[in-house]
Design a protein around this motif. Structure first.
Motif, PDB file in Angstrom:
ATOM      1  N   GLN A  85       0.847  -1.179   0.000  1.00 45.44           N
ATOM      2  CA  GLN A  85       0.000   0.000   0.000  1.00 45.44           C
ATOM      3  C   GLN A  85       0.887   1.235   0.000  1.00 45.44           C
ATOM      4  O   GLN A  85       1.733   1.409   0.857  1.00 45.44           O
ATOM      5  N   LEU A  86       0.656   2.102  -0.968  1.00 42.58           N
ATOM      6  CA  LEU A  86       1.439   3.311  -1.121  1.00 42.58           C
ATOM      7  C   LEU A  86       1.063   4.295  -0.015  1.00 42.58           C
ATOM      8  O   LEU A  86      -0.084   4.705   0.100  1.00 42.58           O
ATOM      9  N   GLN A  87       2.038   4.670   0.822  1.00 45.30           N
ATOM     10  CA  GLN A  87       1.763   5.556   1.946  1.00 45.30           C
ATOM     11  C   GLN A  87       2.878   6.571   2.113  1.00 45.30           C
ATOM     12  O   GLN A  87       4.052   6.256   1.934  1.00 45.30           O
ATOM     13  N   LEU A  88       2.479   7.794   2.470  1.00 46.05           N
ATOM     14  CA  LEU A  88       3.425   8.861   2.767  1.00 46.05           C
ATOM     15  C   LEU A  88       3.135   9.393   4.155  1.00 46.05           C
ATOM     16  O   LEU A  88       1.969   9.610   4.502  1.00 46.05           O
ATOM     17  N   VAL A  89       4.192   9.645   4.911  1.00 44.48           N
ATOM     18  CA  VAL A  89       4.025  10.194   6.257  1.00 44.48           C
ATOM     19  C   VAL A  89       4.941  11.395   6.414  1.00 44.48           C
ATOM     20  O   VAL A  89       6.170  11.269   6.294  1.00 44.48           O
ATOM     21  N   GLU A  90       4.334  12.564   6.682  1.00 42.39           N
ATOM     22  CA  GLU A  90       5.098  13.778   6.913  1.00 42.39           C
ATOM     23  C   GLU A  90       5.422  13.927   8.401  1.00 42.39           C
ATOM     24  O   GLU A  90       4.650  13.477   9.257  1.00 42.39           O
ATOM     25  N   ALA A 102       8.256   7.485   2.697  1.00 40.25           N
ATOM     26  CA  ALA A 102       7.378   6.629   1.905  1.00 40.25           C
ATOM     27  C   ALA A 102       7.458   5.185   2.383  1.00 40.25           C
ATOM     28  O   ALA A 102       8.517   4.706   2.792  1.00 40.25           O
ATOM     29  N   SER A 103       6.341   4.505   2.302  1.00 46.68           N
ATOM     30  CA  SER A 103       6.320   3.073   2.594  1.00 46.68           C
ATOM     31  C   SER A 103       5.380   2.393   1.598  1.00 46.68           C
ATOM     32  O   SER A 103       4.472   3.007   1.064  1.00 46.68           O
ATOM     33  N   TYR A 120       1.698  19.267   3.008  1.00 47.22           N
ATOM     34  CA  TYR A 120       1.490  17.912   2.533  1.00 47.22           C
ATOM     35  C   TYR A 120       2.559  17.539   1.520  1.00 47.22           C
ATOM     36  O   TYR A 120       2.950  18.369   0.698  1.00 47.22           O
ATOM     37  N   CYS A 121       2.998  16.291   1.562  1.00 48.33           N
ATOM     38  CA  CYS A 121       3.784  15.792   0.447  1.00 48.33           C
ATOM     39  C   CYS A 121       2.882  14.898  -0.404  1.00 48.33           C
ATOM     40  O   CYS A 121       1.869  14.373   0.077  1.00 48.33           O
ATOM     41  N   ALA A 122       3.259  14.753  -1.661  1.00 46.89           N
ATOM     42  CA  ALA A 122       2.430  14.007  -2.593  1.00 46.89           C
ATOM     43  C   ALA A 122       3.293  13.344  -3.655  1.00 46.89           C
ATOM     44  O   ALA A 122       4.313  13.911  -4.083  1.00 46.89           O
ATOM     45  N   VAL A 123       2.881  12.159  -4.069  1.00 42.38           N
ATOM     46  CA  VAL A 123       3.584  11.409  -5.098  1.00 42.38           C
ATOM     47  C   VAL A 123       2.998  11.753  -6.462  1.00 42.38           C
ATOM     48  O   VAL A 123       1.781  11.626  -6.667  1.00 42.38           O
ATOM     49  N   SER A 176       0.155  15.708 -11.619  1.00 46.08           N
ATOM     50  CA  SER A 176      -0.867  14.662 -11.503  1.00 46.08           C
ATOM     51  C   SER A 176      -0.492  13.786 -10.316  1.00 46.08           C
ATOM     52  O   SER A 176       0.528  13.098 -10.362  1.00 46.08           O
ATOM     53  N   ILE A 177      -1.312  13.823  -9.278  1.00 46.13           N
ATOM     54  CA  ILE A 177      -0.956  13.228  -7.993  1.00 46.13           C
ATOM     55  C   ILE A 177      -1.549  11.832  -7.832  1.00 46.13           C
ATOM     56  O   ILE A 177      -2.747  11.622  -8.059  1.00 46.13           O
ATOM     57  N   LEU A 178      -0.682  10.913  -7.399  1.00 53.85           N
ATOM     58  CA  LEU A 178      -1.111   9.546  -7.106  1.00 53.85           C
ATOM     59  C   LEU A 178      -1.668   9.416  -5.695  1.00 53.85           C
ATOM     60  O   LEU A 178      -2.672   8.754  -5.472  1.00 53.85           O
ATOM     61  N   ASN A 179      -0.970  10.026  -4.760  1.00 47.87           N
ATOM     62  CA  ASN A 179      -1.375   9.876  -3.370  1.00 47.87           C
ATOM     63  C   ASN A 179      -0.821  11.016  -2.540  1.00 47.87           C
ATOM     64  O   ASN A 179       0.217  11.605  -2.888  1.00 47.87           O
ATOM     65  N   TRP A 180      -1.505  11.316  -1.444  1.00 48.76           N
ATOM     66  CA  TRP A 180      -1.134  12.398  -0.535  1.00 48.76           C
ATOM     67  C   TRP A 180      -0.778  11.845   0.832  1.00 48.76           C
ATOM     68  O   TRP A 180      -1.312  10.828   1.269  1.00 48.76           O
ATOM     69  N   GLY A 181       0.093  12.573   1.525  1.00 47.28           N
ATOM     70  CA  GLY A 181       0.298  12.302   2.929  1.00 47.28           C
ATOM     71  C   GLY A 181      -0.809  12.929   3.753  1.00 47.28           C
ATOM     72  O   GLY A 181      -1.710  13.585   3.220  1.00 47.28           O
ATOM     73  N   GLN A 182      -0.726  12.760   5.071  1.00 49.08           N
ATOM     74  CA  GLN A 182      -1.799  13.240   5.946  1.00 49.08           C
ATOM     75  C   GLN A 182      -1.611  14.693   6.348  1.00 49.08           C
ATOM     76  O   GLN A 182      -2.538  15.316   6.875  1.00 49.08           O
TER      77      GLN A 182
END
Length: 121
Positions: free
Chosen positions: A1-6, A24-25, A95-98, A107-113
């Protein structure tokens, strides 16, 4: 699961510094550009900075040029945002974003919290 943590946000006085981290994890950052965004109360989310997959190309919003520096350590699967000479108008949730691509397409795949940055005396 694509995850970002700031992490790394907090309260700082005007003129101070903070370094945000985006870890990233579930995937490797090597193939993707990463962007930092921020959203202040009552305002639209804006892109602050972006870095391509290799780290060789970066861009910055005019409001932060010369004060913020984006970098990445692909071995640690982490992207950083060094913020110097902070101003009250930098107060926002960051926020960081992939990005979908290796370059900064927007074009963003996923966002951190998100992590709160407050600049105040």
């Amino acid at each position: 699961q694509l995850q970002l943590v700031e992490s790394g946000g907090g309260l700082v006085q005007p003129g101070g510094s903070l370094r945000l981290s985006c870890a990233a994890s579930g995937f490797t950052l090597d193939y993707y550009a990463i962007g930092w965004f921020r959203q202040a109360p009552g305002k639209d989310r804006e892109r602050v900075s972006c870095i391509n997959n290799s780290g060789g190309r970066t861009n910055y919003a005019e409001s932060v040029k010369g004060r913020f520096t984006i970098s990445r350590d692909n071995a640690k699967n982490t992207v950083y945002l060094q913020m110097n000479n902070l101003k009250p108008e930098d107060t926002a949730v960051y926020y960081c974003a992939v990005d979908m691509y290796f370059y900064c397409s927007g074009s963003i795949l996923n966002w951190g919290q998100g992590t709160q940055v407050t600049v105040s005396s």
